[in-house]
Enzyme design. Structure first.
Site, PDB file in Angstrom:
ATOM      1  N   TYR A 108       0.859  -1.187   0.000  1.00  0.00           N
ATOM      2  CA  TYR A 108       0.000   0.000   0.000  1.00  0.00           C
ATOM      3  C   TYR A 108       0.897   1.239   0.000  1.00  0.00           C
ATOM      4  O   TYR A 108       1.762   1.399   0.849  1.00  0.00           O
ATOM      5  CB  TYR A 108      -0.876  -0.047   1.250  1.00  0.00           C
ATOM      6  CG  TYR A 108      -2.006   0.961   1.361  1.00  0.00           C
ATOM      7  CD1 TYR A 108      -2.199   1.988   0.449  1.00  0.00           C
ATOM      8  CD2 TYR A 108      -2.912   0.876   2.424  1.00  0.00           C
ATOM      9  CE1 TYR A 108      -3.238   2.886   0.585  1.00  0.00           C
ATOM     10  CE2 TYR A 108      -3.958   1.767   2.568  1.00  0.00           C
ATOM     11  CZ  TYR A 108      -4.118   2.770   1.643  1.00  0.00           C
ATOM     12  OH  TYR A 108      -5.159   3.676   1.781  1.00  0.00           O
ATOM     13  N   CYS A 109       0.706   2.116  -0.984  1.00  0.00           N
ATOM     14  CA  CYS A 109       1.418   3.397  -1.073  1.00  0.00           C
ATOM     15  C   CYS A 109       2.933   3.168  -1.152  1.00  0.00           C
ATOM     16  O   CYS A 109       3.398   2.411  -1.999  1.00  0.00           O
ATOM     17  CB  CYS A 109       1.021   4.289   0.094  1.00  0.00           C
ATOM     18  SG  CYS A 109       1.591   6.006  -0.062  1.00  0.00           S
ATOM     19  N   ILE A 110       3.718   3.781  -0.283  1.00  0.00           N
ATOM     20  CA  ILE A 110       5.172   3.617  -0.327  1.00  0.00           C
ATOM     21  C   ILE A 110       5.561   2.159  -0.132  1.00  0.00           C
ATOM     22  O   ILE A 110       6.577   1.699  -0.669  1.00  0.00           O
ATOM     23  CB  ILE A 110       5.856   4.507   0.741  1.00  0.00           C
ATOM     24  CG1 ILE A 110       7.378   4.442   0.605  1.00  0.00           C
ATOM     25  CG2 ILE A 110       5.428   4.120   2.145  1.00  0.00           C
ATOM     26  CD1 ILE A 110       8.111   5.343   1.586  1.00  0.00           C
ATOM     27  N   GLY A 117       3.904  -0.279  -1.388  1.00  0.00           N
ATOM     28  CA  GLY A 117       3.735  -0.871  -2.709  1.00  0.00           C
ATOM     29  C   GLY A 117       4.932  -0.590  -3.593  1.00  0.00           C
ATOM     30  O   GLY A 117       5.403  -1.464  -4.342  1.00  0.00           O
TER      31      GLY A 117
END
Length: 601
Positions: free
Chosen positions: A333-335, A337
């Protein structure tokens, strides 16, 4: 009338309350002064963009005036005409002896929801003149033709910040709701507002960060992050949580989620009704989630390789050991990812098939166009961050929270500040805002590596970013993958996410575009039936807007669609796995630990 016979609303009683409130203001002023003297030293670059942003704007405006004076005159005449017309309308209405405002053409603005903005001549005049000025400034900046795209984005963004800051709603003397509340409460609302202001400054070492949620209303592990599970592994980087199954059978391939370490993992488990963690468990998956350490200055030298080696690879190895499976499915998720993609590229180059499939949530891997957050990625800010982290050993959660808040300043700064400091209201008991204020720090080395190597230099997309000394590329990510982006995401814009995914080497790609933003678009349970999503059977290639034009809209959450995709990559059903060992019950200890935040020098 004696003192004992005073009624609560008598002039004497109200005067007494006012005097008492004035005495409290004096005491609070002393506290405010003391709090401000404890303000920590902060690199000046972290307070705003370098002066060259404004110089470029001024130079571009002068160039426009010299090269195209007719357009500049047209701007001015249009602005003068609208301003004068409104002034004349207001004067004509008053000349009739009517205490009312002239017709208000709109558009509607949530900041001006109090009826007095429409009905009271003074406040309506302020509002309309402010909106006319804001429109004139935005139009003038938007029509500058000599700026580069990057400079234009920064000038437009910081111009909007200045315009929003000067809204009449942000000042006591021009905010009718705040003035009404002060009169109604004999100044009590202003005293309580000052109390709230002093409390926030004291809590942030002399700096101001608005408290968004009632800090006493929630406790992680009691009314947040309550899905049953156990910490089954711990090292200096993470705690690994395995969740208790709720079904007799589970899919054979376990699932491991890597949340971002910019915030805490329990955004995925706020409460049972909107918990993605609980929903996944209920669908029959063996679920593991990483809870990252909240670093202090002792982590100054911790870099991206440490997160990959002691975080990603270690967690993957432990999930395989615990379940006995050779392969896992992974989510980032986000960073997290972005870093999952780096990890997969490294593993695939080494011929390691540990990860069977990958899911990326609001993930940027191609930073050639970082979107709105890119205004903070120029050297003026990043140089300041590098100097500050060298001093502190960490990038404090304070700076990150403030930066992300300015991406939605009216919602996350000015409106909460008005309610807290002018109206004297207590922060709401709102779980999402509580989580938003419960941030984490970043290690100095990791923060600079991420900002320089990935964001500024776009090293992953350019095949230049190194993992353990060897460059990796997006083409090295070959697992079947599902990517979810969010339509109005102000942190990881969906077009940038699409552009990264399309460059990955996987021959099996699914792209889902959810309605709403970075959090609400992901934490979107099916039971709410709130936000829909888009899919397209065409390849994840080409222009993202063309993909969207050919996409099909589906009502409701993307969770069930992703759940079916995940089941197809998770093997047959086996007997449910119960966490065998427990170092601590979920949500663990790292999520509630408070690191030492004192600078190293």
């Amino acid at each position: 009338m004696t003192t004992e016979e005073k009624t609560p609303d008598s002039p004497e009683a109200r005067t007494a309350r006012l005097n008492a409130n004035l005495a409290r203001v004096e005491e609070l002023s002393k506290r405010l002064t003391a709090a401000l003297t404890r303000r920590r030293h902060v690199d000046p670059a972290l307070h705003g963009p370098a002066p060259d942003v404004y110089m470029k704007a001024a130079a571009a405006w002068l160039a426009e005036m010299m090269q195209n004076p007719a357009k500049m005159v047209e701007h001015q005449v249009n602005y003068w005409g609208k301003t004068l017309k409104h002034y004349v309308e207001a004067q004509q209405t008053l000349a009739k002896g009517e205490f009312r405002a002239p017709p208000d053409p709109g558009p509607r603005d949530r900041r001006f929801s109090n009826p007095l903005w429409d009905t009271h001549p003074f406040f309506n005049y302020l509002k309309q003149q402010y909106l006319l000025n804001a429109e004139a400034i935005s139009t003038a900046v938007g029509d500058l033709e000599t700026l580069s795209p990057e400079d234009r984005r920064r000038v437009e963004y910081f111009t909007r910040q200045i315009v929003d800051m000067f809204s009449p709603t942000n000042f006591l003397g021009t905010n009718p709701e705040a003035l009404e509340r002060a009169v109604e409460t004999d100044g009590e609302s202003l005293v309580q507002g000052l109390e709230n202001l002093v409390r926030d400054i004291e809590a942030n070492q002399g700096d101001l960060l608005v408290t968004l949620a009632d800090r006493e209303a929630f406790k992680v592990g009691e009314n947040l992050a309550t899905t049953p599970g156990a910490v089954v592994y711990r090292n200096r980087m993470l705690e690994l949580i395995q969740y208790e199954p709720t079904t007799e059978k589970v899919h054979k391939t376990p699932l491991l989620i890597f949340p971002p370490w910019i915030n805490k993992f329990y955004i995925l488990d706020l409460k049972p009704a909107n918990s993605l963690i609980k929903w996944i468990v209920d669908q029959g998956f063996t679920l593991f989630v990483v809870s990252w350490v909240n670093p202090d200055a002792s982590y100054a030298g911790t870099g991206m390789d440490d997160y990959i080696r002691d975080g990603y690879l270690r967690a993957m190895a432990e999930v395989r050991r615990i379940t006995g499976e050779k392969q896992i499915n992974a989510v980032g998720y986000c960073i997290a990812g972005t870093t999952l993609a780096l990890t997969l590229a490294h593993l695939n180059k080494a011929g390691d098939k540990t990860v069977k499939s990958a899911t990326f949530l609001t993930t940027l891997t191609d930073f050639s166009d970082p979107g709105e957050v890119g205004v903070f990625l120029n050297d003026d800010f990043v140089d300041g961050i590098e100097r500050q982290t060298e001093r502190d050993g960490i990038l404090s959660k304070f700076f990150m929270s403030r930066t992300f808040s300015f991406l939605r300043s009216n919602d996350l700064i000015y409106t909460p500040a008005i309610k807290s400091y002018m109206l004297g209201e207590a922060p709401p008991a709102f779980d999402l805002l509580y989580w938003n204020g419960d941030g984490t720090n970043l290690p100095a080395k990791m923060a600079v590596e991420y900002l320089r190597g990935l964001c500024q230099q776009d090293g992953f997309a350019k095949r230049e970013f190194k993992v353990f000394g060897q460059p990796v590329s997006l083409a090295d990510v070959t697992q079947p993958l599902c990517a979810v982006a969010c339509e109005t995401d102000h942190i990881a814009h969906w077009r940038g996410s699409f552009n990264g995914i399309k460059q990955m080497g996987s021959g099996d790609k699914t792209f889902i575009l959810s309605e709403s933003g970075h959090i609400a678009g992901i934490i979107n349970p099916p039971s709410k039936d709130k936000y829909g999503h888009y899919t397209n059977d065409a390849p994840v290639a080409g222009d993202p807007d063309a993909w969207l034009k050919g996409a099909t809209f589906h009502k409701g959450s993307w969770w069930p669609r992703w759940g079916e995709w995940l089941k197809a990559h998770s093997g047959p059903l086996v007997k449910a796995r119960i966490p065998a060992d427990s170092l601590a019950p979920a949500p663990g200890t790292y999520v509630v630990a408070t690191p030492v935040l004192e600078p190293t020098s």
